[in-house]
Scaffold this motif. Structure first.
Motif, short mmCIF file in Angstrom:
data_model
loop_
_atom_site.label_atom_id
_atom_site.label_comp_id
_atom_site.label_asym_id
_atom_site.label_seq_id
_atom_site.Cartn_x
_atom_site.Cartn_y
_atom_site.Cartn_z
N ILE A 104 60.37 -43.75 -77.53
CA ILE A 104 59.70 -42.51 -77.96
C ILE A 104 59.21 -41.73 -76.75
O ILE A 104 59.33 -40.51 -76.68
CB ILE A 104 58.52 -42.83 -78.92
N LEU A 105 58.66 -42.45 -75.79
CA LEU A 105 58.16 -41.82 -74.55
C LEU A 105 59.30 -41.11 -73.81
O LEU A 105 59.15 -39.97 -73.34
CB LEU A 105 57.53 -42.89 -73.67
N LYS A 106 60.44 -41.79 -73.74
CA LYS A 106 61.62 -41.19 -73.08
C LYS A 106 62.06 -39.93 -73.80
O LYS A 106 62.39 -38.91 -73.20
CB LYS A 106 62.79 -42.21 -73.07
N LEU A 107 62.05 -40.02 -75.14
CA LEU A 107 62.47 -38.89 -75.96
C LEU A 107 61.52 -37.69 -75.75
O LEU A 107 61.98 -36.56 -75.55
CB LEU A 107 62.46 -39.29 -77.44
N LEU A 108 60.22 -37.99 -75.74
CA LEU A 108 59.23 -36.94 -75.52
C LEU A 108 59.40 -36.28 -74.16
O LEU A 108 59.32 -35.06 -74.02
CB LEU A 108 57.81 -37.51 -75.64
N VAL A 159 61.18 -31.73 -70.84
CA VAL A 159 62.01 -31.18 -69.75
C VAL A 159 62.91 -30.08 -70.29
O VAL A 159 63.02 -28.99 -69.70
CB VAL A 159 62.86 -32.31 -69.09
N ILE A 160 63.53 -30.33 -71.45
CA ILE A 160 64.41 -29.30 -72.05
C ILE A 160 63.61 -28.03 -72.36
O ILE A 160 64.06 -26.91 -72.10
CB ILE A 160 65.09 -29.86 -73.33
N ILE A 219 62.38 -22.45 -71.22
CA ILE A 219 61.44 -21.34 -70.99
C ILE A 219 61.76 -20.62 -69.68
O ILE A 219 61.88 -19.39 -69.64
CB ILE A 219 59.97 -21.86 -71.00
N PHE A 220 61.94 -21.42 -68.61
CA PHE A 220 62.27 -20.80 -67.33
C PHE A 220 63.62 -20.07 -67.41
O PHE A 220 63.77 -18.98 -66.86
CB PHE A 220 62.29 -21.86 -66.20
N GLY A 221 64.58 -20.69 -68.09
CA GLY A 221 65.90 -20.07 -68.25
C GLY A 221 65.79 -18.72 -68.95
O GLY A 221 66.39 -17.73 -68.54
N PHE A 222 64.94 -18.68 -69.99
CA PHE A 222 64.77 -17.43 -70.75
C PHE A 222 64.11 -16.37 -69.88
O PHE A 222 64.53 -15.21 -69.87
CB PHE A 222 63.93 -17.70 -72.00
#
Lengths: 180, 105
Positions: A3-7, A12-13, A18-21
């Motif tokens: 779950i921690l990895k998924l979070l 990160v995504i 946000i930066f990409g936008f």
């Protein structure tokens, strides 16, 4: 652990998106194109919370002295009325052209959709301005006494008729003597 | 010496900028208050305790005496020598510090 990895991956995504936008240039920045509801809410909340926090310790002086109206009226007329309007006027080139629309200060508190209307908050906003909104920081060129006079005038503004406004905002030589 | 000249020149330029915000600069562009209309109104119907009315009559005091207004000058006359409460030191008094409280950051 999974779950921690998924979070972490989702975070990160989200950050990259946000930066990409922001870098994509896709957000319409023109003032003639209103903010989306989410952006508007975020900006308004940021503004309200920031002003409330920054102004919470300001001590408000007595604002019912007529001399303050005499001092604040001409300044309001020259510095604020083109955006925040005056009695008998419901719009101007600037009030229509700015985004977000500047609050109409000729109508009572709450009616123009602003929650940062306390005298201490008004004082802070006039003195320090608001970034990227068109609201300048008048405190760089005007002392606190003049700013409080403007706050006193703005408090009375919704009650004024165009006739009263004309007299109170006209700048005369005797007015200068009283305001200094 | 060079530094002093730069500092003095900067100070002079800044003082000129401040002068540009002197209210007297605006007076040239401002219209005169419509005191004649105020003088011709029925003052008995006005609330002379209202700060707005007090301010209007104070603004028009000189002009209304020219128009021959003889209405209850005691009520209209404000002691303009008296300093405004915000000027008395405990409310900022023209200093730029907001009591040192408004900007904790």
């Amino acid at each position: 652990m999974q779950i921690l990895k998924l979070l972490l991956m989702v975070s990160v995504i989200a950050v990259v998106s946000i930066f990409g936008f922001v870098y994509s240039g896709l957000y319409p920045i023109g003032a003639d194109d209103s903010h989306t509801r989410v952006v508007y809410w975020a900006l308004e909340t940021l503004l309200e919370r920031s002003v409330a926090n920054a102004s919470k310790d300001i001590v408000v002086p007595a604002l019912d002295d007529p001399k303050l109206l005499l001092a604040g009226g001409p300044d309001y007329n020259e510095m604020c009325a083109s955006c925040h309007l005056k009695p008998g006027k419901s719009e101007s080139d600037l009030s229509l052209g700015l985004s977000p629309e500047p609050p109409n200060l000729t109508i009572s508190d709450g009616d123009h959709g602003d929650d940062h209307d306390g005298p201490e908050q008004r004082f802070w906003v006039i003195k320090h301005g608001i970034k990227a909104s068109g609201m300048p920081a008048w405190g760089l060129t005007h002392d606190d006494q003049r700013i409080w006079a403007m706050v006193a005038f703005i408090q009375k503004l919704p009650e004024l008729t165009p006739f009263q406004y004309q007299i109170l905002t006209a700048r005369t030589s005797s007015n200068e003597e009283h305001s200094h | 010496m060079k530094t002093k000249i730069i500092v003095l020149t900067t100070a002079l330029l800044v003082s000129m900028l401040v002068a540009a915000h002197d209210p007297k600069e605006h007076a040239k562009e401002s219209k005169a208050p419509d005191c004649q209309s105020l003088a011709s109104m029925d003052h008995a119907k006005m609330d002379m305790d209202d700060p707005v009315m007090k301010a209007m009559f104070a603004k028009c005091k000189d002009a209304m005496s020219e128009y021959g207004d003889g209405h209850d000058k005691e009520n209209h006359d404000m002691d303009m020598k008296d300093t405004a409460s915000v000027k008395d030191g405990d409310h900022d008094g023209g200093h730029n510090d907001d009591h040192g409280h408004d900007d904790p950051h």
